[in-house]
Scaffold this motif. Structure first.
Motif, PDB file in Angstrom:
ATOM      1  N   GLU A 192       8.443   1.180  11.915  1.00 55.54           N
ATOM      2  CA  GLU A 192       8.278   1.266  10.454  1.00 55.54           C
ATOM      3  C   GLU A 192       7.053   2.102  10.087  1.00 55.54           C
ATOM      4  OE1 GLU A 192       8.338  -2.527   8.540  1.00 55.54           O
ATOM      5  OE2 GLU A 192      10.275  -3.086   9.387  1.00 55.54           O
ATOM      6  N   LEU A 193       5.964   1.923  10.814  1.00 53.41           N
ATOM      7  CA  LEU A 193       4.754   2.704  10.524  1.00 53.41           C
ATOM      8  C   LEU A 193       4.978   4.189  10.794  1.00 53.41           C
ATOM      9  CD1 LEU A 193       1.961   0.371  11.945  1.00 53.41           C
ATOM     10  CD2 LEU A 193       2.444   0.859   9.541  1.00 53.41           C
ATOM     11  N   GLY A 209       0.777  -1.224   0.000  1.00 54.85           N
ATOM     12  CA  GLY A 209       0.000   0.000   0.000  1.00 54.85           C
ATOM     13  C   GLY A 209       0.813   1.281   0.000  1.00 54.85           C
ATOM     14  N   MET A 210       2.121   1.186  -0.284  1.00 54.98           N
ATOM     15  CA  MET A 210       2.941   2.396  -0.394  1.00 54.98           C
ATOM     16  C   MET A 210       2.558   3.149  -1.671  1.00 54.98           C
ATOM     17  SD  MET A 210       5.169   2.514   2.199  1.00 54.98           S
ATOM     18  CE  MET A 210       6.725   3.253   1.690  1.00 54.98           C
ATOM     19  N   TYR A 211       2.614   4.476  -1.603  1.00 57.11           N
ATOM     20  CA  TYR A 211       2.246   5.307  -2.749  1.00 57.11           C
ATOM     21  C   TYR A 211       3.476   5.752  -3.524  1.00 57.11           C
ATOM     22  CZ  TYR A 211      -2.330   5.673  -0.515  1.00 57.11           C
ATOM     23  OH  TYR A 211      -3.554   5.380   0.063  1.00 57.11           O
ATOM     24  N   ASP A 212       3.315   5.852  -4.857  1.00 57.08           N
ATOM     25  CA  ASP A 212       4.401   6.383  -5.670  1.00 57.08           C
ATOM     26  C   ASP A 212       4.200   7.881  -5.873  1.00 57.08           C
ATOM     27  OD1 ASP A 212       2.438   6.693  -7.640  1.00 57.08           O
ATOM     28  OD2 ASP A 212       3.202   5.100  -8.927  1.00 57.08           O
ATOM     29  N   SER A 213       5.029   8.486  -6.698  1.00 60.75           N
ATOM     30  CA  SER A 213       4.988   9.940  -6.885  1.00 60.75           C
ATOM     31  C   SER A 213       3.711  10.412  -7.585  1.00 60.75           C
ATOM     32  CB  SER A 213       6.207  10.403  -7.695  1.00 60.75           C
ATOM     33  OG  SER A 213       6.217   9.778  -8.971  1.00 60.75           O
ATOM     34  N   LEU A 214       3.004   9.487  -8.218  1.00 64.51           N
ATOM     35  CA  LEU A 214       1.750   9.830  -8.894  1.00 64.51           C
ATOM     36  C   LEU A 214       0.537   9.548  -8.022  1.00 64.51           C
ATOM     37  CD1 LEU A 214       2.548   8.404 -12.452  1.00 64.51           C
ATOM     38  CD2 LEU A 214       2.737  10.770 -11.658  1.00 64.51           C
ATOM     39  N   GLY A 215       0.781   9.102  -6.782  1.00 64.74           N
ATOM     40  CA  GLY A 215      -0.324   8.833  -5.870  1.00 64.74           C
ATOM     41  C   GLY A 215      -0.957   7.472  -6.037  1.00 64.74           C
ATOM     42  N   LYS A 216      -0.278   6.581  -6.748  1.00 68.85           N
ATOM     43  CA  LYS A 216      -0.797   5.229  -6.937  1.00 68.85           C
ATOM     44  C   LYS A 216      -0.149   4.277  -5.937  1.00 68.85           C
ATOM     45  CE  LYS A 216      -1.856   5.508 -11.897  1.00 68.85           C
ATOM     46  NZ  LYS A 216      -1.622   4.877 -13.221  1.00 68.85           N
ATOM     47  N   THR A 217      -0.932   3.314  -5.466  1.00 70.97           N
ATOM     48  CA  THR A 217      -0.351   2.310  -4.578  1.00 70.97           C
ATOM     49  C   THR A 217       0.448   1.297  -5.401  1.00 70.97           C
ATOM     50  OG1 THR A 217      -2.220   0.771  -4.701  1.00 70.97           O
ATOM     51  CG2 THR A 217      -2.310   2.489  -3.005  1.00 70.97           C
ATOM     52  N   GLU A 218       1.284   0.543  -4.688  1.00 74.69           N
ATOM     53  CA  GLU A 218       2.029  -0.540  -5.343  1.00 74.69           C
ATOM     54  C   GLU A 218       1.071  -1.471  -6.088  1.00 74.69           C
ATOM     55  OE1 GLU A 218       5.358  -1.931  -2.373  1.00 74.69           O
ATOM     56  OE2 GLU A 218       3.710  -0.980  -1.273  1.00 74.69           O
ATOM     57  N   CYS A 219      -0.019  -1.847  -5.410  1.00 82.49           N
ATOM     58  CA  CYS A 219      -0.980  -2.770  -6.020  1.00 82.49           C
ATOM     59  C   CYS A 219      -1.584  -2.217  -7.301  1.00 82.49           C
ATOM     60  CB  CYS A 219      -2.103  -3.086  -5.032  1.00 82.49           C
ATOM     61  SG  CYS A 219      -1.625  -4.128  -3.639  1.00 82.49           S
ATOM     62  N   VAL A 241       0.491   5.981   5.698  1.00 82.15           N
ATOM     63  CA  VAL A 241      -0.564   5.483   6.583  1.00 82.15           C
ATOM     64  C   VAL A 241      -1.716   6.478   6.666  1.00 82.15           C
ATOM     65  CG1 VAL A 241      -1.107   4.808   8.960  1.00 82.15           C
ATOM     66  CG2 VAL A 241       1.079   4.134   7.940  1.00 82.15           C
ATOM     67  N   ALA A 242      -1.405   7.773   6.710  1.00 86.88           N
ATOM     68  CA  ALA A 242      -2.424   8.816   6.869  1.00 86.88           C
ATOM     69  C   ALA A 242      -3.406   8.857   5.699  1.00 86.88           C
ATOM     70  CB  ALA A 242      -1.748  10.178   7.022  1.00 86.88           C
ATOM     71  N   ARG A 243      -3.010   8.320   4.555  1.00 88.65           N
ATOM     72  CA  ARG A 243      -3.871   8.368   3.368  1.00 88.65           C
ATOM     73  C   ARG A 243      -4.825   7.181   3.290  1.00 88.65           C
ATOM     74  NH1 ARG A 243       0.409   9.904  -1.365  1.00 88.65           N
ATOM     75  NH2 ARG A 243      -1.464   9.950  -2.641  1.00 88.65           N
ATOM     76  N   LYS A 244      -4.702   6.257   4.240  1.00 93.45           N
ATOM     77  CA  LYS A 244      -5.553   5.065   4.223  1.00 93.45           C
ATOM     78  C   LYS A 244      -6.933   5.375   4.800  1.00 93.45           C
ATOM     79  CE  LYS A 244      -2.130   2.770   2.592  1.00 93.45           C
ATOM     80  NZ  LYS A 244      -2.101   2.444   1.160  1.00 93.45           N
ATOM     81  N   ILE A 245      -7.943   4.713   4.250  1.00 91.27           N
ATOM     82  CA  ILE A 245      -9.308   4.815   4.756  1.00 91.27           C
ATOM     83  C   ILE A 245      -9.602   3.531   5.514  1.00 91.27           C
ATOM     84  CG2 ILE A 245     -11.749   5.045   4.163  1.00 91.27           C
ATOM     85  CD1 ILE A 245     -10.827   6.431   1.566  1.00 91.27           C
ATOM     86  N   GLU A 246      -9.735   3.634   6.806  1.00 88.83           N
ATOM     87  CA  GLU A 246      -9.906   2.461   7.651  1.00 88.83           C
ATOM     88  C   GLU A 246     -11.106   1.625   7.205  1.00 88.83           C
ATOM     89  OE1 GLU A 246      -8.351  -0.039  10.204  1.00 88.83           O
ATOM     90  OE2 GLU A 246      -7.533   1.978   9.922  1.00 88.83           O
ATOM     91  N   GLY A 247     -10.876   0.325   7.089  1.00 91.55           N
ATOM     92  CA  GLY A 247     -11.963  -0.596   6.765  1.00 91.55           C
ATOM     93  C   GLY A 247     -12.350  -0.615   5.299  1.00 91.55           C
ATOM     94  N   GLN A 248     -11.483  -0.106   4.429  1.00 94.12           N
ATOM     95  CA  GLN A 248     -11.855  -0.042   3.009  1.00 94.12           C
ATOM     96  C   GLN A 248     -11.864  -1.412   2.341  1.00 94.12           C
ATOM     97  OE1 GLN A 248      -8.841   2.560   1.361  1.00 94.12           O
ATOM     98  NE2 GLN A 248      -7.631   0.840   0.619  1.00 94.12           N
ATOM     99  N   GLY A 249     -11.264  -2.419   2.979  1.00 95.73           N
ATOM    100  CA  GLY A 249     -11.313  -3.771   2.432  1.00 95.73           C
ATOM    101  C   GLY A 249     -10.393  -3.965   1.243  1.00 95.73           C
TER     102      GLY A 249
END
Length: 205
Positions: free
Chosen positions: A184-185, A54-64, A192-200
């Motif tokens: 690490e967190l 779930g790390m973001y790149d410079s374009l705001g996309k996650t690894e996935c 981490v701050a960009r995550k929406i808790e419980g998004q599944g």
């Protein structure tokens, strides 16, 4: 015994041949090809395939977001029966990935053989973390050696050396898995701050 299989694949940054260095791209290509070959051997038994990162790149996309389309393309080129990939985009550490892998296996795919894919150099640290959570969560799991699948990956990152990973393993043993995860967190708090808790899990097709 021909039990179904749950395959869970660690991402290592974005799939981005344009912006990542040639050596990193060659290594990622090596890793993804290794994953595709392994899944091809097990093709008829795959109940579900997940990727995690779930790390973001410079374009705001996650690894996935970058890896899922590329992995699906390669699987289809290999005539795989896999038609979709679920994505754990909440995890931003390998410790979080290991925990989510085990919990999701127990909650959704307990009738399968669970396999976690990682790169070769991180095998020992991933094994240690898996063993920790299996014990702490009281999960009746197979031996880690039958769950963890190491795949070769050329990499230039300073953390991707046997010496650095040996240091990380020593730190895990000294400080404990949860304290290492906390550190690490904290270092990755912007992600981490960009995550929406419980998004599944997001599903890519």
């Amino acid at each position: 015994m021909n039990k179904a299989i749950l395959a869970w694949i660690n991402c290592y940054g974005a799939w981005d041949p344009i912006n990542r260095s040639p050596v990193e791209t060659i290594g990622y290509d090596q890793y993804l090809d290794g994953v595709v070959r392994a899944l091809g051997v097990l093709d008829g038994r795959l109940q579900a395939v997940y990727i995690a990162g779930g790390m973001y790149d410079s374009l705001g996309k996650t690894e996935c977001e970058t890896v899922a389309p590329e992995l699906l393309r390669r699987l289809r080129s290999n005539n795989s029966a896999v038609s979709e990939i679920a994505a754990d985009e909440m995890s931003v550490t390998s410790i979080g990935i290991a925990r989510t892998f085990l919990q999701t296996w127990q909650e959704k795919h307990s009738d399968t053989i669970p396999l976690l894919f990682c790169d070769q150099v991180r095998y020992a640290t991933n094994a240690y973390v898996l063993e920790y959570f299996i014990k702490e969560l009281s999960i009746p799991a197979p031996p880690v050696v039958e769950m963890l699948v190491p795949i070769e990956r050329l990499d230039t990152h300073p953390n991707s050396t046997p010496g650095k990973q040996a240091e990380k393993l020593a730190t895990l043993r000294e400080k404990g898995v949860l304290e290492c995860e906390r550190i690490e967190l904290e270092a990755r708090k912007e992600h981490v701050a960009r995550k929406i808790e419980g998004q599944g899990f997001k599903v890519y097709r």
